[in-house]
Enzyme design. Structure first.
Site, short mmCIF file in Angstrom:
data_model
loop_
_atom_site.label_atom_id
_atom_site.label_comp_id
_atom_site.label_asym_id
_atom_site.label_seq_id
_atom_site.Cartn_x
_atom_site.Cartn_y
_atom_site.Cartn_z
CD1 TRP A 117 37.44 38.97 41.86
CD2 TRP A 117 38.10 37.79 43.65
NE1 TRP A 117 36.48 39.11 42.83
CE2 TRP A 117 36.86 38.40 43.94
CE3 TRP A 117 38.69 37.00 44.61
CZ2 TRP A 117 36.22 38.23 45.16
CZ3 TRP A 117 38.05 36.84 45.83
CH2 TRP A 117 36.83 37.45 46.10
CG ASP A 165 39.49 31.12 43.90
OD1 ASP A 165 38.45 30.52 44.21
OD2 ASP A 165 39.57 32.36 43.85
C1 LMR Z 1 33.37 39.26 40.38
O1 LMR Z 1 34.57 39.02 40.17
O2 LMR Z 1 32.73 40.10 39.74
C2 LMR Z 1 32.64 38.46 41.42
O3 LMR Z 1 33.45 37.44 41.90
C3 LMR Z 1 32.05 39.30 42.49
C4 LMR Z 1 33.07 39.80 43.48
O4 LMR Z 1 32.90 39.51 44.65
O5 LMR Z 1 34.01 40.51 43.08
#
Ligand code: LMR
Length: 406
Positions: free
Chosen positions: A142, A223
């Site tokens: 992420w 997480d």
């Molecule tokens: C995502 O990965 O699309 C979600 O977790 C929203 C974000 O805050 O990035």
């Protein structure tokens, strides 16, 4: 008419902001605005990670609506709760995450503004405890993970995780890269439903990671942002439970954004398991003083709803049934997409909202500009953004751009 309010002092007054460089806009959040501005009626939004039903809506869950009605009728005060937030919420959540086998005298949980707040609070605590610790994060992850730890002052190191050519985890490469990790370093792990790849470690790999942490003195930071959206509430917590059982020290950042559909209400929690009951007190007091300086107290509304749902047998049953429906929809879409082309077969076995498609940046732009298909710049799609009536159109637009041989 505009008035020039420039102070006569401005020529000599210090301007600290003159040193700031303009930052690039967040690519994921930018997709929301891009998609909204696209007038094409057949556009397909596979960008930011929100659950959508087969009509493309992100509805408020029925259990949440019912809890909101109950809260509005019964809440008699909005006075402060304190830096730890709603302790009954944290306790109710702990039960569905950790089950009965909790090291209660060594485990401290506090409510946080979303999973991001939990990650940041954990990062600040780790930085305060040992500023020399490095944080190991798999590639890709992420995009907010790196900045959260770096802004807390910790050094961020990358290790290999996903091999796009094989569309699978490269576990040997990951272990190889972690040979450089030192005792006291932190290993960030996605508890389930990996964002962005959807790939999961096998149970054997999870055990190997726990052994690695034990032997090398690495601190796992799990997480868990998608519990219930992979294989089920209990199954999605199995790895987290095993890690917390196997290691003396561990951290968990939790988000209720997706599994309760509470995105904008910012509902999360951080748990820290300390090695002994003696360190639980300093851990707790440092968590609370850090939280106090970061946000003082977390927002109450969403956490109160989660507490009401988890404490009510009726609402909890309703919520679990809705979560089951969401998970079945996602896993059904995975099967359908995987069946569209042999190069997509791995998608069926992956879990959670996301999959990474083997697409070049030019192909991602062409799909957006030519077909109104929106996805993250790294080729991540939100599977839940697909619909029974758009999946064929999506596959037809996608297949000519897919990398790899057929
Ligand atoms: C995502 O990965 O699309 C979600 O977790 C929203 C974000 O805050 O990035």
């Amino acid at each position: 008419m505009t008035t020039d309010l420039l102070s006569p002092l401005s020529a000599t007054f210090p301007d600290p902001f003159a040193r700031l460089a303009t930052q690039p806009a967040d690519a994921l959040l930018g997709l929301i605005a891009l998609h909204r501005a696209d007038p094409r009626p057949d556009k397909i939004d596979l960008g930011v990670g929100v659950f959508r039903d087969d009509a493309g809506r992100t509805p408020v869950m029925r259990a949440v609506k019912a809890a909101e009605t109950w809260l509005a009728e019964t809440q008699d005060s909005k006075s402060y709760l304190g830096a730890e937030g709603d302790a009954a919420y944290t306790e109710a959540l702990a039960a569905i995450i950790f089950g009965a086998r909790r090291a209660v005298d060594r485990l401290t949980g506090v409510q946080t503004p979303g999973g991001t707040g939990a990650l940041r609070l954990g990062a600040e605590l780790l930085a305060r405890a040992d500023g020399a610790a490095r944080v190991w994060i798999g590639t890709p992850t992420w995009p907010n993970h790196g900045p959260i730890f770096a802004e807390a002052g910790l050094e961020v190191r990358s290790h290999r995780f996903f091999d796009p050519a094989a569309a699978a985890i490269d576990f040997a490469a990951m272990i190889d890269d972690l040979a450089d990790a030192r005792a006291g370093d932190i290993l960030l792990l996605h508890g389930c439903c990996h964002n962005p790849t959807g790939s999961s470690f096998t149970p054997d790999q999870w055990h190997a990671l726990a052994d690695l942490c034990a032997v090398r003195g690495l601190i796992p930071f799990v997480d868990l942002a998608y519990q219930g959206l992979g294989d089920g509430l209990a199954d999605d917590a199995t790895a987290t439970r095993m890690i917390f059982d196997a290691l003396p020290t561990a951290l968990l950042a939790y988000s209720c954004d997706k599994n309760f559909g509470l995105y904008r209400d910012r509902v999360g929690a951080l748990w820290v398991q300390s090695a002994s009951a003696a360190t639980a007190d300093p851990v707790r007091s440092n968590m609370l003083t850090l939280a106090r300086s970061l946000w003082s107290m977390p927002p109450d509304h969403g956490a109160a709803l989660v507490r009401i749902i988890l404490e009510s047998e009726f609402l909890r049953t309703e919520w679990e049934a809705e979560l089951d429906t969401m998970r079945s929809r996602i896993n059904g879409l995975r099967q359908a997409l995987a069946a569209a082309d042999p190069r997509l077969t791995s998608i069926a076995g992956q879990r959670g909202m996301f999959a990474m498609l083997p697409l070049s940046p030019a192909a991602i732009t062409a799909l957006r500009e030519g077909h109104g298909i929106y996805m993250a710049p790294n080729g991540r799609i939100n599977i839940a953004g697909l619909r029974t009536d758009t999946i064929r159109a999506f596959a037809d637009a996608l297949l000519p751009h897919l990398e790899g041989t057929r």
